[in-house]
Design a protein around this motif. Structure first.
Motif, PDB file in Angstrom:
ATOM      1  N   ASP A  59       0.742  -1.181  -0.097  1.00  0.00           N
ATOM      2  CA  ASP A  59      -0.010   0.210   0.141  1.00  0.00           C
ATOM      3  C   ASP A  59       0.815   1.229  -0.086  1.00  0.00           C
ATOM      4  O   ASP A  59       0.342   2.501   0.275  1.00  0.00           O
ATOM      5  CB  ASP A  59      -1.058  -0.031   1.456  1.00  0.00           C
ATOM      6  N   LYS A  61       3.085   4.397  -0.872  1.00  0.00           N
ATOM      7  CA  LYS A  61       2.953   5.719  -1.726  1.00  0.00           C
ATOM      8  C   LYS A  61       4.155   6.717  -1.789  1.00  0.00           C
ATOM      9  O   LYS A  61       4.010   7.724  -1.182  1.00  0.00           O
ATOM     10  CB  LYS A  61       1.627   6.481  -1.265  1.00  0.00           C
ATOM     11  N   HIS A  70      -2.076   4.322  -7.051  1.00  0.00           N
ATOM     12  CA  HIS A  70      -3.113   4.256  -6.292  1.00  0.00           C
ATOM     13  C   HIS A  70      -4.428   4.788  -6.568  1.00  0.00           C
ATOM     14  O   HIS A  70      -5.557   4.363  -6.358  1.00  0.00           O
ATOM     15  CB  HIS A  70      -2.778   4.574  -4.850  1.00  0.00           C
TER      16      HIS A  70
END
Length: 290
Positions: A59, A61, A70
């Protein structure tokens, strides 16, 4: 599956993201897909996934590229939800194989689906279980599900990673209810961006991708277990994502403009050829016995 001395090499491709090793793509004479040769052993294969750039299980970034990834993923999740909601399902029970960090299952669960996931990566599975109330399991759970358990089974860019391909698809069929739906998304080696980048095409992703499909080979492969392709949909954002990575492999840097233009050209050409960078196949379970 195929004996290398019986056919010609389609393309020589390098593992650009992890090992730097070279592999051959050989056409399967029975179904027409390409096979990565040699294929790593099951013991060695996990080593090829050890890369910080392999973001399907994260997940994170950390940079602009991942942030854009994303944002696009959020849009794609809604489109996937619309697709499965369009099916006529008895109990809205879904199994997502190779579910990563569980975002698709979380989205489905919030929209009334009873969800189950399979994820071999321990860290990703842990994240997915936090999102789905412990609905995600290791691979050995596949053999523990009862036959005819699911209205829908999905594999989003997963089929190309699976060893023992024919055994796997036979098992998917057994797990589906009568007239259940199998959804498979895979790269398309006949797309414009694949032909443009050739050995630098990021979606070859050897040796993590053991197989490389086009529409004909998917139809033939699943016809062998009496499943029928009823719909094919393009994944338009994949052309841009794959082209940007391909630019990095080809030139050593992210050429955003050229990657964008190649992706755009690929999507425009796919409007007429139907050969998008990645394709979603919706397959119907024609009957219970094979």
């Amino acid at each position: 599956m195929v004996k290398e001395n019986e056919t010609k090499v389609y393309l020589n491709v390098k593992d650009h993201s992890v090992s730097g090793e070279e592999f051959r793509l050989i056409k399967n004479s029975d179904f027409g897909f390409l096979e990565t040769t040699p294929q790593p052993s099951l013991e060695k294969l996990p080593d090829y996934y050890k890369s910080e750039d392999y973001i399907s299980h994260t997940d994170a970034k950390r940079n602009t590229f991942e942030k854009v990834y994303h944002i696009v993923r959020s849009y794609a999740l809604n489109k996937k939800l619309q697709l499965i909601n369009s099916f006529s399902s008895e109990s809205k029970t879904i199994l997502d194989i190779g579910c990563g960090t569980g975002d698709f299952l979380q989205t489905a669960q919030k929209n009334g689906w009873t969800v189950f996931g399979i994820e071999p990566n321990k860290e990703a599975r842990g994240v997915a279980n936090q999102k789905t109330h412990d609905s995600v399991f290791d691979v050995d759970q596949l053999s523990k599900f009862e036959n005819y358990s699911f209205d829908v089974i999905t594999l989003w860019h997963v089929l190309e990673h699976l060893s023992d391909l024919e055994d796997q698809i036979s098992n998917f069929k057994k797990l589906l209810k009568p007239n259940g739906t199998l959804v498979i998304a895979v790269p398309n080696f006949k797309s414009y961006d694949a032909k443009y980048y050739k050995s630098f095409w990021a979606a070859f992703d050897v040796p993590r991708h053991l197989w490389h499909f086009d529409a004909d080979s998917i139809s033939k492969l699943f016809a062998s277990v009496v499943m029928e392709v009823v719909k094919i949909k393009p994944m338009l954002f994949d052309a841009f994502y794959v082209s940007l990575l391909s630019e990095k492999y080809k030139t050593g840097k992210m050429n955003f403009l050229n990657g964008f233009l190649v992706g755009l050209r690929s999507n425009v050409k796919a409007m007429f050829s139907k050969e998008a960078s990645s394709l979603i196949y919706v397959l119907r379970n024609v009957k219970n016995e094979i």
